[in-house]
Design an enzyme around this catalytic site. Structure first.
Site: not given
Lengths: 224, 105
Positions: A129, A132-134
């Site tokens: 991702c 961000c951090s999906c």
């Protein structure tokens, strides 16, 4: 706009990180109350308190959610892949709709669509991702720190082969690499190729070699 | 314009793969976020926007969950779910409670 953060409270270092490499025969396990309360810990306590006070959730909701966070692991994702290796019809349904296929096994894949990306003998998939951090955490548990790191997010889309080599995954030059960039609306799950030497294995045996990193695409299943 | 979070393709150093056990307070941040999103009080996109608005300094200096709780608090203030004075008071209460617990023999 009022910000809770004034930008002058950075003296607290990095909560919860390393301990300077001191080796103790019996590592000291301080009580939570013994740790200094950092600004962000106090803010967290305050927010937890306020959302209950305001009736936005109950203490039981917080407790249940914390239990769920502790219970989450990559086991669900591993099981989906093992089943797909054993059952071609299930595999087809998994590739069609991960969330529905997971539901067949009683696994809650969460409300955000997840797409399964299947490796082939000449194509390898890896997920990231970049924004961000999906991450498909319902199937994989909490994401590792490196998945959220700037280094991984920045580089895996530009030089996936070099990044994977750092993970110990050396792919042949002829192997195509597809990098899938997750979003808030769509996450991915890698379905590796079933390795040879696993003929006749049970679903549990197969699931055991599908590690978290295999489901991200930074490792391949290894037959011991 | 490329904002601070948009790092795809930028040059960067080696990937640090050391494992990290989440501290109890970090899990609590996660729980707060999940509950707020689950109750449709926050959306993921709002969360990301609020994290981006913390600015480059916060992005560089704060840890992941430090950014998250900061953003959650700002978003709750922005939406009027809590007021600045309520938040300030709750922080003081949390500090006082911690000091009291720590002073127990």
């Amino acid at each position: 706009m009022t910000h809770a953060h004034d930008g002058h409270e950075h003296e607290h270092g990095h909560d919860g990180h390393g301990h300077g490499g001191h080796a103790h025969p019996h590592p000291r396990q301080p009580d939570i109350e013994d740790a200094p309360l950092t600004w962000h810990m106090a803010l967290t306590e305050a927010m937890a308190e306020l959302i209950v006070q305001k009736g936005l959730c109950t203490p039981a909701d917080i407790h249940r959610t914390l239990e769920k966070i502790d219970a989450a692991s990559p086991a669900a994702g591993s099981r989906l892949v093992a089943r797909a290796w054993l059952d071609p019809d299930f595999r087809a349904r998994l590739l069609q709709d991960v969330n529905a296929a997971a539901g067949e096994l009683g696994i809650d894949a969460g409300g955000i669509p997840i797409r399964a990306v299947a490796d082939t003998p000449d194509r390898h998939n890896v997920i990231v991702c970049t924004l961000c951090s999906c991450y498909p955490r319902f199937l994989l548990g909490g994401s590792p720190d490196w998945y959220k790191s700037k280094a991984y997010r920045a580089r895996v889309v530009r030089e996936p082969r070099a990044v994977l080599a750092e993970f110990g995954l050396h792919l042949p030059d002829g192997m195509q690499i597809e990098v899938h960039d997750s979003t808030a609306e769509l996450r991915y799950l890698v379905v590796p190729v079933r390795p040879s030497g696993t003929e006749g294995w049970s679903e549990d045996q197969l699931a055991a070699i599908v590690t978290r990193d295999c489901l991200i695409g930074t490792a391949l299943p290894v037959v011991a | 314009m490329q904002r601070i979070h948009d790092v795809g393709g930028l040059p960067a150093g080696p990937v640090d793969r050391s494992p990290h056990d989440y501290a109890p307070w970090e899990k609590k941040v996660d729980a707060i976020m999940r509950l707020m999103i689950g109750a449709n009080l926050f959306t993921l996109d709002e969360m990301r926007r609020t994290i981006e608005e913390l600015g480059p300094g916060a992005y560089e200096e704060l840890s992941y969950y430090q950014r998250w709780i900061q953003a959650a608090a700002n978003l709750a203030l922005e939406k009027g779910l809590v007021t600045p004075s309520e938040l300030g008071q709750a922080i003081e209460t949390a500090k006082a409670r911690h000091a009291e617990a720590a002073s127990c023999p």
